[in-house]
Design a protein around this motif. Sequence first.
Motif, PDB file in Angstrom:
ATOM      1  N   LYS A 114       0.832  -1.210   0.000  1.00  0.00           N
ATOM      2  CA  LYS A 114       0.000   0.000   0.000  1.00  0.00           C
ATOM      3  C   LYS A 114       0.862   1.253   0.000  1.00  0.00           C
ATOM      4  CE  LYS A 114      -4.116  -1.905   2.145  1.00  0.00           C
ATOM      5  NZ  LYS A 114      -5.043  -1.823   3.267  1.00  0.00           N
ATOM      6  N   LEU A 115       1.945   1.270   0.774  1.00  0.00           N
ATOM      7  CA  LEU A 115       2.853   2.420   0.792  1.00  0.00           C
ATOM      8  C   LEU A 115       3.512   2.601  -0.569  1.00  0.00           C
ATOM      9  CD1 LEU A 115       4.227   4.659   2.474  1.00  0.00           C
ATOM     10  CD2 LEU A 115       6.047   3.017   2.939  1.00  0.00           C
ATOM     11  N   VAL A 116       3.930   1.515  -1.180  1.00  0.00           N
ATOM     12  CA  VAL A 116       4.553   1.597  -2.507  1.00  0.00           C
ATOM     13  C   VAL A 116       3.550   2.119  -3.529  1.00  0.00           C
ATOM     14  CG1 VAL A 116       5.605   0.257  -4.374  1.00  0.00           C
ATOM     15  CG2 VAL A 116       6.227  -0.209  -1.994  1.00  0.00           C
ATOM     16  N   ALA A 117       2.329   1.627  -3.475  1.00  0.00           N
ATOM     17  CA  ALA A 117       1.311   2.051  -4.440  1.00  0.00           C
ATOM     18  C   ALA A 117       0.966   3.530  -4.302  1.00  0.00           C
ATOM     19  CB  ALA A 117       0.052   1.208  -4.280  1.00  0.00           C
ATOM     20  N   THR A 118       0.942   4.044  -3.074  1.00  0.00           N
ATOM     21  CA  THR A 118       0.556   5.433  -2.879  1.00  0.00           C
ATOM     22  C   THR A 118       1.714   6.407  -2.979  1.00  0.00           C
ATOM     23  OG1 THR A 118       0.785   5.216  -0.478  1.00  0.00           O
ATOM     24  CG2 THR A 118      -1.413   4.863  -1.415  1.00  0.00           C
ATOM     25  N   SER A 119       2.947   5.921  -2.883  1.00  0.00           N
ATOM     26  CA  SER A 119       4.092   6.832  -2.844  1.00  0.00           C
ATOM     27  C   SER A 119       5.009   6.747  -4.053  1.00  0.00           C
ATOM     28  CB  SER A 119       4.926   6.555  -1.585  1.00  0.00           C
ATOM     29  OG  SER A 119       4.146   6.712  -0.437  1.00  0.00           O
ATOM     30  N   SER A 120       4.725   5.877  -4.987  1.00  0.00           N
ATOM     31  CA  SER A 120       5.566   5.771  -6.177  1.00  0.00           C
ATOM     32  C   SER A 120       4.709   5.959  -7.425  1.00  0.00           C
ATOM     33  CB  SER A 120       6.271   4.417  -6.219  1.00  0.00           C
ATOM     34  OG  SER A 120       5.332   3.383  -6.426  1.00  0.00           O
ATOM     35  N   ARG A 121       5.359   6.378  -8.477  1.00  0.00           N
ATOM     36  CA  ARG A 121       4.617   6.620  -9.724  1.00  0.00           C
ATOM     37  C   ARG A 121       4.458   5.364 -10.556  1.00  0.00           C
ATOM     38  NH1 ARG A 121       7.739  12.188 -10.917  1.00  0.00           N
ATOM     39  NH2 ARG A 121       6.557  13.435  -9.460  1.00  0.00           N
ATOM     40  N   THR A 122       5.471   4.487 -10.522  1.00  0.00           N
ATOM     41  CA  THR A 122       5.427   3.300 -11.365  1.00  0.00           C
ATOM     42  C   THR A 122       5.098   2.025 -10.604  1.00  0.00           C
ATOM     43  OG1 THR A 122       7.790   2.873 -11.068  1.00  0.00           O
ATOM     44  CG2 THR A 122       7.146   4.296 -12.920  1.00  0.00           C
ATOM     45  N   GLY A 123       5.002   2.113  -9.277  1.00  0.00           N
ATOM     46  CA  GLY A 123       4.724   0.931  -8.485  1.00  0.00           C
ATOM     47  C   GLY A 123       5.968   0.170  -8.078  1.00  0.00           C
ATOM     48  N   LEU A 124       7.153   0.712  -8.348  1.00  0.00           N
ATOM     49  CA  LEU A 124       8.399   0.063  -7.946  1.00  0.00           C
ATOM     50  C   LEU A 124       8.823   0.582  -6.577  1.00  0.00           C
ATOM     51  CD1 LEU A 124      10.372   0.283 -11.299  1.00  0.00           C
ATOM     52  CD2 LEU A 124       9.219  -1.705 -10.347  1.00  0.00           C
ATOM     53  N   ARG A 125       9.143  -0.322  -5.680  1.00  0.00           N
ATOM     54  CA  ARG A 125       9.526   0.075  -4.327  1.00  0.00           C
ATOM     55  C   ARG A 125      10.816   0.894  -4.309  1.00  0.00           C
ATOM     56  NH1 ARG A 125      13.728  -2.980  -2.931  1.00  0.00           N
ATOM     57  NH2 ARG A 125      13.909  -5.073  -3.761  1.00  0.00           N
ATOM     58  N   GLN A 126      11.694   0.717  -5.305  1.00  0.00           N
ATOM     59  CA  GLN A 126      12.962   1.434  -5.349  1.00  0.00           C
ATOM     60  C   GLN A 126      12.777   2.946  -5.499  1.00  0.00           C
ATOM     61  OE1 GLN A 126      12.247  -1.279  -7.113  1.00  0.00           O
ATOM     62  NE2 GLN A 126      13.776  -2.816  -6.578  1.00  0.00           N
ATOM     63  N   GLU A 127      11.625   3.369  -6.006  1.00  0.00           N
ATOM     64  CA  GLU A 127      11.356   4.801  -6.132  1.00  0.00           C
ATOM     65  C   GLU A 127      11.289   5.494  -4.770  1.00  0.00           C
ATOM     66  OE1 GLU A 127       8.256   6.247  -8.708  1.00  0.00           O
ATOM     67  OE2 GLU A 127       8.332   4.365  -9.807  1.00  0.00           O
ATOM     68  N   LEU A 128      10.963   4.747  -3.743  1.00  0.00           N
ATOM     69  CA  LEU A 128      10.886   5.330  -2.403  1.00  0.00           C
ATOM     70  C   LEU A 128      12.255   5.766  -1.899  1.00  0.00           C
ATOM     71  CD1 LEU A 128       8.402   2.863  -0.683  1.00  0.00           C
ATOM     72  CD2 LEU A 128       7.903   4.988  -1.865  1.00  0.00           C
ATOM     73  N   LEU A 129      13.315   5.216  -2.460  1.00  0.00           N
ATOM     74  CA  LEU A 129      14.665   5.559  -2.029  1.00  0.00           C
ATOM     75  C   LEU A 129      15.130   6.902  -2.578  1.00  0.00           C
ATOM     76  CD1 LEU A 129      16.318   2.057  -2.445  1.00  0.00           C
ATOM     77  CD2 LEU A 129      15.543   3.145  -0.333  1.00  0.00           C
ATOM     78  N   THR A 130      14.430   7.442  -3.529  1.00  0.00           N
ATOM     79  CA  THR A 130      14.850   8.729  -4.091  1.00  0.00           C
ATOM     80  C   THR A 130      14.030   9.865  -3.489  1.00  0.00           C
ATOM     81  OG1 THR A 130      13.430   8.336  -6.015  1.00  0.00           O
ATOM     82  CG2 THR A 130      15.741   7.737  -6.227  1.00  0.00           C
ATOM     83  N   GLY A 131      12.855  10.122  -4.005  1.00  0.00           N
ATOM     84  CA  GLY A 131      12.065  11.261  -3.553  1.00  0.00           C
ATOM     85  C   GLY A 131      11.687  11.249  -2.087  1.00  0.00           C
ATOM     86  N   PRO A 132      10.928  10.263  -1.611  1.00  0.00           N
ATOM     87  CA  PRO A 132      10.482  10.283  -0.216  1.00  0.00           C
ATOM     88  C   PRO A 132      11.611  10.250   0.807  1.00  0.00           C
ATOM     89  CG  PRO A 132       9.118   8.793  -1.490  1.00  0.00           C
ATOM     90  CD  PRO A 132      10.253   9.205  -2.384  1.00  0.00           C
TER      91      PRO A 132
END
Length: 140
Positions: A40-58
């Motif tokens: 759920k956190l990945v789905a709401t906090s990333s644009r593509t649904g990849l968990r690795q995106e959380l390591l950049t912006g957030p």
Amino acid sequence: MLCWPMYSESHWSSVLCSSVPALATLQFLAVGSGWISDPKLVATSSRTGLRQELLTGPVLYGLAHVAAAALGWRRSPTAVVALCALCGGDGAAELGGHWLPRVALPWNRQKVRRTIGMVSPRGGPAACIISAPSQLMRAC
């Protein structure tokens, strides 16, 4: 920042106040690194649904928030302006992305509306804070 007046001016108050964004940043780091699973956190906090995106912006956003809160606790107008820009700018970017007409820059055709929405409202809170630093910093 609105809750800062509830705390004393001691060093431990800055640690306590910056611990909330620090814990959220650690959660983004743990999920983005794959140490824990939170779809759920990945789905709401990333644009593509990849968990690795959380390591950049957030995570970077959280680190900047923690640094501004911990290092500029109630005494640095720069930290207050930085927090206003971080918090207010992101919300305005989201609104600007939906309401402003589509205008594209040659080097980034996707993000111009949000950039305009993010940059334009940052001056108002910053100007208010800088114009009355002694009163505001005593209140904060």
